[in-house]
Every structure is written in structure tokens, then in C-alpha cells.
Design a protein around this motif. Structure first.
Motif, short mmCIF file in Angstrom:
data_model
loop_
_atom_site.label_atom_id
_atom_site.label_comp_id
_atom_site.label_asym_id
_atom_site.label_seq_id
_atom_site.Cartn_x
_atom_site.Cartn_y
_atom_site.Cartn_z
N THR A 80 -2.13 -10.02 -3.73
CA THR A 80 -2.06 -8.98 -4.72
C THR A 80 -3.54 -8.32 -4.98
O THR A 80 -3.54 -7.14 -5.02
CB THR A 80 -1.79 -9.70 -5.99
OG1 THR A 80 -0.38 -10.47 -5.75
CG2 THR A 80 -1.35 -8.51 -7.01
N ASP A 81 -4.69 -9.15 -4.77
CA ASP A 81 -5.83 -8.34 -4.91
C ASP A 81 -6.14 -7.49 -3.69
O ASP A 81 -6.61 -6.43 -3.96
CB ASP A 81 -6.65 -9.50 -5.10
CG ASP A 81 -8.07 -9.16 -6.07
OD1 ASP A 81 -7.86 -8.56 -7.12
OD2 ASP A 81 -9.16 -9.61 -5.47
N THR A 82 -5.81 -8.00 -2.63
CA THR A 82 -5.91 -7.16 -1.30
C THR A 82 -5.28 -6.04 -1.43
O THR A 82 -5.76 -4.98 -0.96
CB THR A 82 -5.73 -7.87 -0.04
OG1 THR A 82 -6.44 -9.32 -0.17
CG2 THR A 82 -5.89 -7.26 1.08
N LEU A 98 7.21 -13.76 -8.16
CA LEU A 98 8.23 -13.29 -7.18
C LEU A 98 8.53 -11.74 -7.50
O LEU A 98 8.65 -10.97 -6.56
CB LEU A 98 9.38 -14.03 -7.29
CG LEU A 98 9.39 -15.49 -6.88
CD1 LEU A 98 10.69 -16.21 -7.04
CD2 LEU A 98 8.81 -15.78 -5.39
N PHE A 99 8.40 -11.35 -8.73
CA PHE A 99 8.65 -9.81 -9.12
C PHE A 99 7.47 -9.10 -8.75
O PHE A 99 7.67 -7.73 -8.55
CB PHE A 99 8.57 -9.66 -10.71
CG PHE A 99 9.97 -10.42 -11.20
CD1 PHE A 99 10.95 -9.22 -11.51
CD2 PHE A 99 10.40 -11.50 -11.28
CE1 PHE A 99 12.14 -9.74 -12.14
CE2 PHE A 99 11.59 -11.75 -11.90
CZ PHE A 99 12.42 -10.96 -12.32
N ILE A 100 6.54 -9.48 -8.08
CA ILE A 100 5.23 -8.74 -7.79
C ILE A 100 5.91 -8.02 -6.36
O ILE A 100 5.39 -6.94 -5.99
CB ILE A 100 4.19 -9.47 -7.19
CG1 ILE A 100 3.36 -10.06 -8.59
CG2 ILE A 100 3.04 -8.68 -6.50
CD1 ILE A 100 2.29 -10.98 -8.23
N LEU A 101 6.80 -8.57 -5.64
CA LEU A 101 7.39 -7.99 -4.34
C LEU A 101 7.97 -6.76 -4.71
O LEU A 101 8.13 -5.81 -4.03
CB LEU A 101 8.15 -9.15 -3.70
CG LEU A 101 7.53 -10.14 -3.05
CD1 LEU A 101 8.53 -11.18 -2.44
CD2 LEU A 101 6.42 -9.57 -1.87
N ILE A 102 8.66 -6.61 -6.07
CA ILE A 102 9.48 -5.58 -6.38
C ILE A 102 8.33 -4.50 -7.04
O ILE A 102 8.31 -3.37 -6.72
CB ILE A 102 10.43 -5.96 -7.49
CG1 ILE A 102 11.41 -6.97 -6.61
CG2 ILE A 102 11.38 -4.66 -7.79
CD1 ILE A 102 12.39 -7.55 -7.82
N ILE A 152 4.24 -0.96 -3.64
CA ILE A 152 3.17 -0.25 -2.93
C ILE A 152 2.21 -1.08 -2.49
O ILE A 152 1.75 -0.88 -1.47
CB ILE A 152 2.86 0.94 -3.85
CG1 ILE A 152 3.96 1.87 -4.23
CG2 ILE A 152 1.55 1.76 -3.34
CD1 ILE A 152 4.58 2.63 -3.04
N TYR A 153 1.51 -2.01 -3.24
CA TYR A 153 0.37 -3.08 -2.74
C TYR A 153 0.90 -3.78 -1.59
O TYR A 153 0.29 -3.73 -0.56
CB TYR A 153 0.18 -3.99 -3.54
CG TYR A 153 -0.49 -3.65 -5.12
CD1 TYR A 153 -0.71 -2.44 -5.46
CD2 TYR A 153 -0.79 -4.75 -5.83
CE1 TYR A 153 -1.34 -1.90 -6.67
CE2 TYR A 153 -1.40 -4.49 -7.14
CZ TYR A 153 -1.61 -3.17 -7.58
OH TYR A 153 -2.29 -2.90 -8.66
N VAL A 154 2.33 -3.93 -1.42
CA VAL A 154 2.91 -4.82 -0.24
C VAL A 154 2.83 -4.01 1.02
O VAL A 154 2.04 -4.21 1.94
CB VAL A 154 4.29 -5.23 -0.42
CG1 VAL A 154 4.79 -5.94 0.64
CG2 VAL A 154 4.05 -6.37 -1.83
N ILE A 155 3.09 -2.94 0.89
CA ILE A 155 3.25 -2.13 2.06
C ILE A 155 1.90 -1.40 2.44
O ILE A 155 1.59 -1.23 3.71
CB ILE A 155 4.30 -0.64 2.03
CG1 ILE A 155 3.64 0.25 0.97
CG2 ILE A 155 5.61 -1.13 1.67
CD1 ILE A 155 4.56 1.74 0.77
N GLU A 156 0.95 -1.19 1.72
CA GLU A 156 -0.35 -0.95 2.15
C GLU A 156 -0.92 -2.18 2.88
O GLU A 156 -1.41 -1.65 4.01
CB GLU A 156 -1.04 -0.80 0.94
CG GLU A 156 -0.85 0.46 -0.03
CD GLU A 156 -1.16 1.63 0.35
OE1 GLU A 156 -1.69 2.03 1.54
OE2 GLU A 156 -1.27 2.83 -0.45
N LEU A 186 11.93 -0.10 -13.33
CA LEU A 186 13.08 -0.02 -13.54
C LEU A 186 14.17 -1.19 -12.99
O LEU A 186 14.99 -1.80 -13.72
CB LEU A 186 13.63 1.36 -13.65
CG LEU A 186 12.82 2.41 -14.57
CD1 LEU A 186 13.54 3.97 -14.21
CD2 LEU A 186 13.26 1.99 -16.01
N LEU A 187 14.34 -0.89 -11.91
CA LEU A 187 15.22 -1.98 -11.03
C LEU A 187 14.75 -3.46 -11.31
O LEU A 187 15.60 -4.13 -11.62
CB LEU A 187 15.10 -1.63 -9.76
CG LEU A 187 15.73 -0.43 -9.05
CD1 LEU A 187 15.60 -0.09 -7.73
CD2 LEU A 187 17.39 -0.43 -9.45
N ALA A 188 13.70 -3.69 -11.39
CA ALA A 188 13.12 -4.95 -11.80
C ALA A 188 13.33 -5.50 -13.13
O ALA A 188 13.91 -6.77 -13.30
CB ALA A 188 11.46 -5.13 -11.53
#
Length: 318
Positions: A163-165, A248-252, A256-260, A312-314
Motif C-alpha cells: 500500500t505504501d509503495t 482486503l478492501f484496499i484492493l477495491i 488506483i494504488y494497485v494499478i500504479e 461507493l461499491l465497497a
């Protein structure tokens, strides 16, 4: 209860707004200007010299608004610790790069060692001094919890560092990391309030701090947050999610963090496999869209809207 929500937002917003006209000239006098990569979008060249390390404003705002609530909200302590701890790592990196004029900043192994040390202290505190169960809510499962057993701590280390990265990579356009993380902070604030999560003042303080910082960071930015801010925000998001049992909600919400991060990994891997070819015009992926001709503000708006919709979906999965 309402004062523990509204007051932190107002205090952190006020501190952020007031500190801007004081901090930005000070940083400019220190000559802590941003260095822009020449191979990047040509529109970024004019940003060279813009003061960085503005993340100090965010940290001061969050701390000022949160500290008075620690006695009544002890679950805030680990969230503040990880936020400030990672912020200090970012500060060291920024200071070495822009004040001491050593372009490398902290070496990769030095930065990772410090991040891991802070992460282990955070996890030790959770296990030893809190009653927060290390069970994780599964999105859209009507209350089912995930117990990873012995894999729990390695999983959380991966969540925190990842997450930090992601937050660090997202900080590449005016207002991008600020806007995206603002949406995430609002999400965790609403969840904390609705579930009695016990960290409402610090999540609300982050909302106010980011709102105030955006006044100076939105295009054209008069200050950048630097690693001081981006690493602190990544620590905040990871800590808030873990304390609320929602990593687990971080993925949702932090998609944007994830795709970066994924865009950088894919770019490097593809470059090596094809011996010089590129999958994206430039990574992280926000620069890919810029290189295709998108305006910076359009990319920021799109990524922020995506984050808002995903938040909102989360909510449906809480």
C-alpha cells in the motif's frame, strides 16, 4: 460524538490552510525544489523547482487534530504511529535528495529496512497492546471473516509495504495522490463512524488535512507532498484498513494504488523479456495517459472519479 467527527476535520483543515502560506515560502528559501525527469512529459519541465516536502503540512495537520482525542480513542495510536513513522522515512529521503543534494536519497535497502522496522513495531503493538483481532472482513460475504493463522503477519507486512509503495507511485501529478487518498479517507471515516471503529478522529483529520493541502497542490501545484507525504498517506491507508479489519478492501478502494504498482512491475518485466520494448509509453500508468496526450487534470479527475465509485461499491461489501 459529532464533535469527534466535525472538529478534527475543521482543525486539520485550518492547520493545513494556515501552514501553506508559511511553509511554502520556507521550503522555497531552503531551495527544496522538485527535480523533473527530462524523459517524462514535456509539460512537467515547468514544474522544476516547485517546492516539495509539502507532506509536512499534512502530517502537522493530522497530528494537531488527532492528538487531543488519543485518550478517548486509543485505537488511533497505531494509525498515527504508522502514518508518522512512514512520513519520517519519506522526510529523510526527501531531505537527502533536495537539501543535501544527493540525487539517490535513501538507498532502496535503507528505505525498505526502515519501513520494515516501523511495520514490525506497528504489528507488535497491535498484538501486545490492543484487543484488535487480526481477522479480516471478506467483502460482499455478509459478515464472514478470514483467519490466515500463521500467514497473518506476513500477509499484513505485504499489505503495508504494498500500500505504501502504491501511494508513493500515485504521487506523480498535481493533486493526484491527494485526491485519490481523500476519497479513501472519506470511505474509512464513514465506516469507522458507522461501525464504531474507534479511529474516527484520525480518519476525519486526514480528510481535513487533504482538503486543505489540495488548495496548494491542485494544478498548477504550488507545492508537492514529496515522499514525506506519499509514504505517510500509504501508511495511513494501510493502518486504518488493518485496525478496522479491512485490509482486503484496499484492493477495491485503493485500486488506483494497485494499478500504479502493477503498471511499473509489468513495464519492467516486459522491458526485460522483450529486450527493450515497452508495454506502456511510460510508467507509472498515469504518465502513460499523459504521453498519449491527455491533460494532467483529466487524468487526475478520471482516477479520482474511479476511486469515488469504487468506494461507493465497497460500502455494499462492508
Amino acid at each position: 460524538m459529532k464533535y469527534d467527527i466535525v472538529i478534527p476535520i475543521l482543525i486539520s483543515f485550518a492547520v493545513s490552510v494556515i501552514s501553506g502560506p508559511l511553509m511554502i515560502p520556507f521550503l522555497r528559501r531552503l531551495k527544496v525544489g522538485q527535480t523533473v525527469r527530462e524523459e517524462g512529459p514535456q509539460s512537467h519541465l515547468k514544474k522544476s523547482g516547485t517546492p516539495t516536502m509539502g507532506g509536512i503540512m499534512i502530517l502537522l495537520s493530522i497530528l494537531a487534530a488527532s492528538v487531543i482525542y488519543i485518550k478517548d480513542y486509543p485505537k488511533m495510536i497505531p494509525v498515527l504511529f504508522l502514518t508518522l513513522g512512514f512520513g519520517m522515512v519519506g522526510f529523510l529521503d526527501d531531505y537527502i535528495k533536495v537539501v543535501l543534494k544527493r540525487s539517490m536519497g535513501l538507498r532502496a535497502w535503507q528505505k525498505m529496512t526502515l519501513q520494515l522496522l516501523i511495520t514490525f513495531i506497528f504489528l507488535f503493538y497491535l498484538r501486545r497492546f490492543t484487543d484488535i483481532p487480526l481477522l479480516f472482513k471478506i467483502p460482499y460475504s455478509s459478515g464472514l471473516m478470514l483467519d490466515l493463522g500463521r500467514l497473518t503477519l506476513p500477509f499484513l507486512v505485504l499489505v503495508i509495504i504494498g500500500t505504501d509503495t502504491g501511494a508513493n507511485f500515485t504521487d506523480g501529478l498535481d493533486g493526484l495522490a491527494s485526491s485519490v487518498t481523500l476519497m479513501i479517507a472519506i470511505f474509512f471515516s464513514i465506516v469507522a463512524i458507522g461501525t464504531g471503529g474507534g479511529i474516527e478522529p484520525v480518519t476525519c483529520a486526514a480528510v481535513g488535512a487533504l482538503l486543505g493541502f489540495l488548495l496548494f497542490n491542485f494544478h498548477p501545484a504550488s507545492v508537492f507532498m514529496g515522499d514525506t507525504g506519499s509514504l505517510a498517506l500509504g501508511g495511513f491507508v494501510a493502518a486504518a484498513a488493518i485496525v478496522l479489519q479491512m485490509p482486503l478492501f484496499i484492493l477495491i478502494v485503493a485500486f488506483i494504488y494497485v494499478i500504479e504498482v502493477l503498471s511499473v512491475i509489468l513495464q519492467v518485466g516486459y522491458f526485460k523479456l522483450t529486450k527493450g520494448k515497452r508495454l506502456f509509453r511510460m510508467a507509472p500508468i498515469h504518465h502513460h495517459f499523459e504521453m498519449k496526450g491527455w491533460k494532467e487534470t483529466k487524468v487526475v479527475a478520471l482516477f479520482t472519479i474511479i476511486t469515488a465509485v469504487l468506494c461507493l461499491l465497497a460500502f455494499l461489501g462492508v
